[in-house]
Design a protein around this motif. Structure first.
Motif, mmCIF file in Angstrom:
data_model
loop_
_atom_site.group_PDB
_atom_site.id
_atom_site.type_symbol
_atom_site.label_atom_id
_atom_site.label_comp_id
_atom_site.label_asym_id
_atom_site.label_seq_id
_atom_site.Cartn_x
_atom_site.Cartn_y
_atom_site.Cartn_z
ATOM 1 N N THR A 104 0.827 -1.200 0.000
ATOM 2 C CA THR A 104 0.000 0.000 0.000
ATOM 3 C C THR A 104 0.866 1.258 0.000
ATOM 4 O O THR A 104 0.338 2.361 -0.055
ATOM 5 N N GLY A 105 2.170 1.076 0.088
ATOM 6 C CA GLY A 105 3.072 2.226 0.111
ATOM 7 C C GLY A 105 2.968 3.009 1.406
ATOM 8 O O GLY A 105 3.296 4.191 1.475
ATOM 9 N N GLU A 106 2.483 2.321 2.459
ATOM 10 C CA GLU A 106 2.261 2.974 3.751
ATOM 11 C C GLU A 106 3.570 3.439 4.396
ATOM 12 O O GLU A 106 3.606 4.474 5.041
ATOM 13 N N VAL A 107 4.615 2.628 4.221
ATOM 14 C CA VAL A 107 5.885 3.030 4.825
ATOM 15 C C VAL A 107 6.785 3.633 3.757
ATOM 16 O O VAL A 107 6.938 3.083 2.678
ATOM 17 N N LYS A 108 7.357 4.752 4.109
ATOM 18 C CA LYS A 108 8.266 5.397 3.162
ATOM 19 C C LYS A 108 9.670 4.858 3.397
ATOM 20 O O LYS A 108 10.065 4.598 4.531
ATOM 21 N N MET A 109 10.385 4.671 2.314
ATOM 22 C CA MET A 109 11.769 4.222 2.435
ATOM 23 C C MET A 109 12.615 5.379 2.974
ATOM 24 O O MET A 109 12.374 6.535 2.639
ATOM 25 N N SER A 110 13.571 5.000 3.792
ATOM 26 C CA SER A 110 14.449 6.047 4.282
ATOM 27 C C SER A 110 15.864 5.733 3.769
ATOM 28 O O SER A 110 16.586 4.909 4.340
ATOM 29 N N PHE A 111 16.227 6.387 2.679
ATOM 30 C CA PHE A 111 17.491 6.058 2.031
ATOM 31 C C PHE A 111 18.677 6.723 2.723
ATOM 32 O O PHE A 111 18.611 7.883 3.109
ATOM 33 N N GLU A 112 19.719 5.938 2.874
ATOM 34 C CA GLU A 112 20.930 6.480 3.462
ATOM 35 C C GLU A 112 22.125 5.720 2.886
ATOM 36 O O GLU A 112 21.953 4.795 2.079
ATOM 37 N N ARG A 113 23.325 6.097 3.330
ATOM 38 C CA ARG A 113 24.514 5.399 2.854
ATOM 39 C C ARG A 113 24.732 4.153 3.727
ATOM 40 O O ARG A 113 24.889 4.280 4.941
#
Ligand code: ADP
Length: 272
Positions: free
Chosen positions: A100-109
């Motif tokens: 559902t796309g409920e959680v947003k990805m949290s991009f990092e290194r």
């Protein structure tokens, strides 16, 4: 000669509008169908461990509890079913949030080499129980930086490595390789197990799809691992592929964007 028909424009607009609405209706129908199938699958999958645990517990209540040996056996079987139920619910929550796309990805290194080392440590017990050798191959020592959501990429690598151990042979070998090119890190998880028959290969990423149902359940599988992997990688704009040969083994591959220190510093500055 100019087209003076005043209805032509209106007609065209109505046509476009109807086509758009039809598309929306089709999409809603597709979602509804998906929801119905999902619910049917989920209730079926939930019923199995619940019925099993119920069966053991009722048999105990009906008298089996008096036999010490039977009691211990049935209690541990009931506990195993409930552990399976717990894993299933956790995977279901993760998958539905991803879908559902409920959680947003949290991009990092993220240092992928470090992630793999930690997973090897966590899986050491199940690997040594099967005398499986875990190996990481990298072109150079030190961190291998990629742009990723740490927790999610950890889940991807864990699911793939755990499957490679679970479905691999006793005394087998699992090789994870991280190969850097200019822009990407090519990730491969390879085992030398029995392989997956070609007719199943295109379907293993579907939820609840298992090549051998009973074997997967014996090994504590929920049937959702690879569906979760595919969704997480989609969110990383990465496509996963699988190659398998009967009696030779299976390799899963995908690539992630590299992320060097400089780039990170630049992107941080942009945010501020
Ligand atoms: P499960 O929870 O059953 O492991 P997955 O979605 O992780 O579910 O995997 C789907 C199916 O793909 C498994 O049931 C198994 O039959 C097959 N599979 C996955 N990885 C491998 C592998 N490395 N070798 C052989 N078969 C595999």
């Amino acid at each position: 000669i100019k087209n003076t028909n005043p209805f032509k424009k209106l007609n065209d607009e109505i046509f476009v509008y109807v086509a758009k609405k039809q598309k929306e209706i089709d999409e809603l129908k597709r979602l509804e169908q998906f929801r119905r199938e999902f619910l049917a699958d989920v209730s079926h999958e939930l019923k199995t461990p619940i019925f099993a645990a119920q069966g053991f517990i009722h048999t105990l209540i009906d008298g089996a509890i008096d036999d010490e040996h039977v009691r211990d056996k049935f209690l541990s079987k009931a506990a195993k079913s409930l552990d399976g139920l717990d894993a299933l619910v956790k995977d279901l929550v993760a998958l539905s949030q991803l879908e559902t796309g409920e959680v947003k990805m949290s991009f990092e290194r993220v240092d992928l080499a470090q992630v793999v080392h930690e997973i090897f440590e966590q899986l050491e017990k199940i690997a040594s129980a099967k005398r499986t050798f875990l190996k990481l191959r990298v072109d150079r020592p030190g961190p291998i930086w990629v742009k990723a959501d740490l927790q999610r990429i950890n889940q991807v690598m864990t699911n793939l490595i755990e499957n490679a151990i679970k479905y691999g042979n006793e005394n087998g070998k699992v090789l994870v390789s991280l190969e850097e090119d200019k822009k990407h890190v090519l990730v491969a998880v390879k085992d030398d197990g029995p392989g997956i028959p070609p007719e199943h290969l295109s379907r293993i990423f579907e939820r609840f799809y298992r090549v051998e149902k009973s074997r997967s359940k014996d090994r504590g599988g929920t049937g959702l691992g690879l569906a979760i992997v595919k969704h997480i990688l989609n969110a990383h704009k990465a496509k996963i592929t699988v190659m398998s040969k009967i009696d030779k083994g299976t390799t899963f591959r995908f690539k992630l964007e590299r992320m060097e220190e400089l780039k990170l510093a630049a992107s941080k500055q942009n945010v501020q």
